[in-house]
Each structure stands twice: as C-alpha cells, then as structure tokens.
Enzyme design. Structure first.
Site, PDB file in Angstrom:
ATOM      1  N   HIS A  14       0.880  -1.198   0.000  1.00  0.00           N
ATOM      2  CA  HIS A  14       0.000   0.000   0.000  1.00  0.00           C
ATOM      3  C   HIS A  14       0.904   1.231   0.000  1.00  0.00           C
ATOM      4  O   HIS A  14       1.498   1.571   1.014  1.00  0.00           O
ATOM      5  CB  HIS A  14      -0.898   0.007   1.244  1.00  0.00           C
ATOM      6  N   HIS A  16       1.609   5.348  -1.733  1.00  0.00           N
ATOM      7  CA  HIS A  16       1.238   6.515  -2.553  1.00  0.00           C
ATOM      8  C   HIS A  16       2.506   7.080  -3.186  1.00  0.00           C
ATOM      9  O   HIS A  16       3.422   7.479  -2.464  1.00  0.00           O
ATOM     10  CB  HIS A  16       0.559   7.592  -1.695  1.00  0.00           C
ATOM     11  N   LYS A 100      -9.470  -0.507  -5.679  1.00  0.00           N
ATOM     12  CA  LYS A 100      -9.496   0.148  -4.366  1.00  0.00           C
ATOM     13  C   LYS A 100     -10.811   0.876  -4.128  1.00  0.00           C
ATOM     14  O   LYS A 100     -11.237   1.688  -4.967  1.00  0.00           O
ATOM     15  CB  LYS A 100      -8.341   1.151  -4.291  1.00  0.00           C
ATOM     16  N   HIS A 137     -10.605   0.975   1.875  1.00  0.00           N
ATOM     17  CA  HIS A 137     -10.380   2.000   2.900  1.00  0.00           C
ATOM     18  C   HIS A 137     -11.568   1.892   3.842  1.00  0.00           C
ATOM     19  O   HIS A 137     -12.663   2.337   3.521  1.00  0.00           O
ATOM     20  CB  HIS A 137     -10.274   3.401   2.279  1.00  0.00           C
ATOM     21  N   HIS A 175      -4.716  -0.622   5.877  1.00  0.00           N
ATOM     22  CA  HIS A 175      -4.187   0.185   6.998  1.00  0.00           C
ATOM     23  C   HIS A 175      -5.072   0.148   8.239  1.00  0.00           C
ATOM     24  O   HIS A 175      -5.565   1.181   8.695  1.00  0.00           O
ATOM     25  CB  HIS A 175      -3.910   1.629   6.576  1.00  0.00           C
ATOM     26  N   ASP A 248       1.567   2.701   3.491  1.00  0.00           N
ATOM     27  CA  ASP A 248       0.706   3.882   3.311  1.00  0.00           C
ATOM     28  C   ASP A 248       1.555   5.149   3.333  1.00  0.00           C
ATOM     29  O   ASP A 248       1.083   6.206   3.770  1.00  0.00           O
ATOM     30  CB  ASP A 248      -0.411   3.946   4.363  1.00  0.00           C
TER      31      ASP A 248
HETATM   32  O1  DOR Z   1      -3.298   9.573   5.481  1.00  0.00           O
HETATM   33  C1  DOR Z   1      -3.673   9.255   4.360  1.00  0.00           C
HETATM   34  N1  DOR Z   1      -3.122   9.806   3.250  1.00  0.00           N
HETATM   35  N2  DOR Z   1      -4.661   8.352   4.226  1.00  0.00           N
HETATM   36  C2  DOR Z   1      -5.208   8.070   3.040  1.00  0.00           C
HETATM   37  O2  DOR Z   1      -6.109   7.285   3.001  1.00  0.00           O
HETATM   38  C3  DOR Z   1      -4.751   8.785   1.821  1.00  0.00           C
HETATM   39  C4  DOR Z   1      -3.392   9.290   1.964  1.00  0.00           C
HETATM   40  C5  DOR Z   1      -2.999  10.280   0.899  1.00  0.00           C
HETATM   41  O3  DOR Z   1      -3.255  10.035  -0.281  1.00  0.00           O
HETATM   42  O4  DOR Z   1      -2.392  11.311   1.234  1.00  0.00           O
HETATM   43 ZN    ZN Z   2      -3.328   5.074   1.532  1.00  0.00          ZN
END
Ligand code: DOR
Ligand code: ZN
Length: 348
Positions: A14, A16, A100, A137, A175, A248
């Site tokens: 997971h 970003h 997702k 989520h 998460h 995450d």
């Molecule tokens: O803290 C987070 N940041 N939780 C999420 O679900 C998305 C993520 C983000 O894309 O910044």
């Molecule tokens: Zn995330």
C-alpha cells in the site's frame, strides 16, 4: 544480541507515489529497498480505468533509477461508474492487480469515490469470479460517527454485509488501526487479510495531539489509543499470514500539512525497514519480520515470492533521522518515530 538479519526482498502492499516531480523524488526511496509495491490510484484525476493505469505505470517505470529492480502493481480507483468488463480485461491482461474502494469523502482525493456500496456490486461479482483482490479503505464517513470510531463502525455496517454477499471475494482491509480490525480479520478465513502501516505500529493518538497539534502525525485513518496500537503490534509480530506491510507512505509538502486545514498522510518509506526491525526486535520476534514484509503479501496476492535478499544491520549507536526530501515547491518531512533506531539496511 542479534546484529544482522537477512530476509527475502520485501514488498510494499500500500503505497502513494503521486506523479510529476514528487514521484521522481520519492520513488527511489521505495525502489532501492522494495521489489514491488501496490500503487494507490488516488491521483488528481484518479486512475479510473485500465488505460489510465497503463499511462501511470509508464510514468512510474520511467522514474525508476538505473540499477533498481522494481515493479509497480497497478490499482484501479473504484467509482459507481466503473465498468466491470474493463476490470476483468485489465486483470486478465496483467495491467491491473487490484481495485481500491474509497468511500466518498473518507480521505485525500476520495471525492470521486463510492457513496452507495450496492452500486458497485456488479464489479465485486466479477472480481470474486476472477480472484481479484478488493482493497478497502475501511472508514464510514457519516458526520455523526466519531472519527475514532469510523473503522469499527465500518466493519459492522459495510464489511460484514459485503463479506456475506461475496464469501469468496479476496478482501484486503487496508491500513487497519484498531483492535476491532485485528479481531475481525482473525475471525475470517484466508480470503480476508489486512495491511498495517509502519507508523500505526509506533504511534498512538497522543503523538498527534499532546504538546500542541502535531500535523506530521496526522493521517487517515487517524492513530487510535494505545490498546489498539498494541493489538496491531501483536498481530504483525506473531507472523500471522493474514497481516502484511502496507506502508501507506503518503508524501505531502510540509506547508500543506502545517496549515489551518492540514492534509492527511505520513511519508515513512525512507526509514520504514529500520523502524520495523526495531519494532520486531523490541518484541523478540525478529524471525517474523520476513513474514510481514516479504512472505505474507505475495501469498495472499497469489504472486511469487521475490528472489533477491536484503540484509539489515544493527549498530550500538542509533542512526539519525533521514533528511527531508527537497522538491522545487517545498520539503516532504520524513516520519520521525521518536524512538532510537539501531537498524539500517545494508547497502552491500
Ligand atoms: O493519510 C492518508 N493519506 N490516508 C489516506 O487514506 C490517503 C493518503 C494520501 O493520499 O495522502
Ligand atoms: Zn493510503
């Protein structure tokens, strides 16, 4: 005391990565240590179909530094308009690995997400049929549900009905932050798993709120009270195959976190593996770190385990926090676990 640990190369289930300059700045922190990562699709605009995923994959691949062995695993952002046949074709062609669910309004760039879960049942039908993982989520967004209860309420109101309706669907509860989440996953069969982030193993909600508001500890789902952190640590350090690492790691420029409406996300991938080694050492379970970061994920995703290895080394003197990441528009702060980290990844 153990000072060396060699494990199969890890994956991040997971992550970003964003796009543009931020992608090129943060990706090397992942690709130098992780062989694969599940890449979250909440870009602006989101990754809405297999064709979008292909374009995004090409952008990521072009940003991998020379000499790094890294494969991005692409994920589709589910909306009420998602075409089940696009999902099927994308999965069977190897272009998409998972789908997702963002409940609309739950988190960063979730506005295009799902309001009425029943509208996505035709997509879930196809995913169940083809064995494609559904990444969730897991927070309700009702204004009258306390933010600290949103995960627990999601289990009762959304997850249990989905599970009943689709008993063979592979679900990853992403998460998780609560003992409720741990207990729910443990009560299920092998079709349900959960990712756990690095930061939720280290901080509780005090980190975010004591001594002034600490925006660099704000993420979604928010960290909960200590008993929940302890349940997460117990679940992952036990080696239980239903729990695997999803960092995450979610980079944001510092000025957008340090604002009157600070955004959610913690950038932890620069020091994730040393922090995890420290957490597992503290529990006397270093032998289970490999399961959490390298074995349990591929088992659930039906993917081969990586062939490379990684060595972690322990030194007497703790290591300094890695430097912030500098971009043309500002810095991205690295997660400070506020604990002594004696482990590092060997570069040899
Ligand atoms: O803290 C987070 N940041 N939780 C999420 O679900 C998305 C993520 C983000 O894309 O910044
Ligand atoms: Zn995330």
């Amino acid at each position: 005391m153990q000072t060396k640990l060699t494990i199969i190369s890890p994956d991040d289930w997971h992550l970003h990565l964003r796009n543009g300059e931020v992608l090129s700045k943060v990706l090397p922190f992942t690709s130098r240590h992780f062989q694969r990562a599940i890449v979250m699709p909440n870009l602006q605009p989101p990754v809405l179909c297999a064709a979008d995923a292909n374009i995004y994959r090409d952008e990521i691949v072009a940003a991998i530094p020379d000499g790094h062995n890294f494969t991005p695993l692409m994920v589709l952002y589910l909306t009420e308009q998602t075409d089940p046949e696009d999902v099927r074709k994308g999965f069977l062609a190897g272009e998409l690995v998972a789908v997702k669910l963002y409940p609309a309004g739950a988190t960063t760039n979730s506005d295009a997400g799902v309001k009425d879960i029943e509208k996505i049942y035709p997509v879930l039908e196809v995913m169940q049929e083809i064995g494609m993982p559904f990444l969730v989520h897991g927070e309700v967004v009702d204004a009258d549900v306390d933010i600290f209860d949103r995960e627990a309420v999601f289990i009762d109101q959304k997850l249990i009905p989905i599970r009943q309706r689709f008993p063979n669907l592979k679900i990853v509860f992403e998460h998780i932050t609560t003992k409720d989440g741990v207990d729910y996953v443990k009560s299920c069969n092998e079709n349900t798993a959960a990712t756990v982030t690095t930061h939720h193993l280290v901080i509780n909600r005090n980190a975010m709120l004591v001594g002034g508001i600490q925006p660099h500890y704000y993420c979604l789902p928010v960290a909960k009270r200590e008993l929940h952190r302890l349940a997460l640590v117990q679940a992952v350090t036990s080696g239980d195959k239903r729990f695997f690492l999803g960092t995450d790691s979610a980079p944001h420029l510092a000025q957008y976190k340090e604002s009157s409406c600070g955004c959610a996300g913690i950038f932890n991938v620069a020091n994730t593996l040393p922090i995890l080694a420290q957490v597992f050492e503290r529990e006397n379970t270093l032998e289970n770190l490999e399961k959490f970061v390298s074995l349990n994920g591929p088992l659930f995703y039906n993917l081969p385990v990586n062939t490379g290895t990684m060595t972690l080394l322990r030194s007497e003197t703790p290591h300094a926090l890695p430097d912030d990441v500098v971009t043309n528009d500002g810095v991205i702060k690295v997660f400070d676990p506020k604990m002594a980290i004696h482990w590092r990844v060997s570069q040899a």
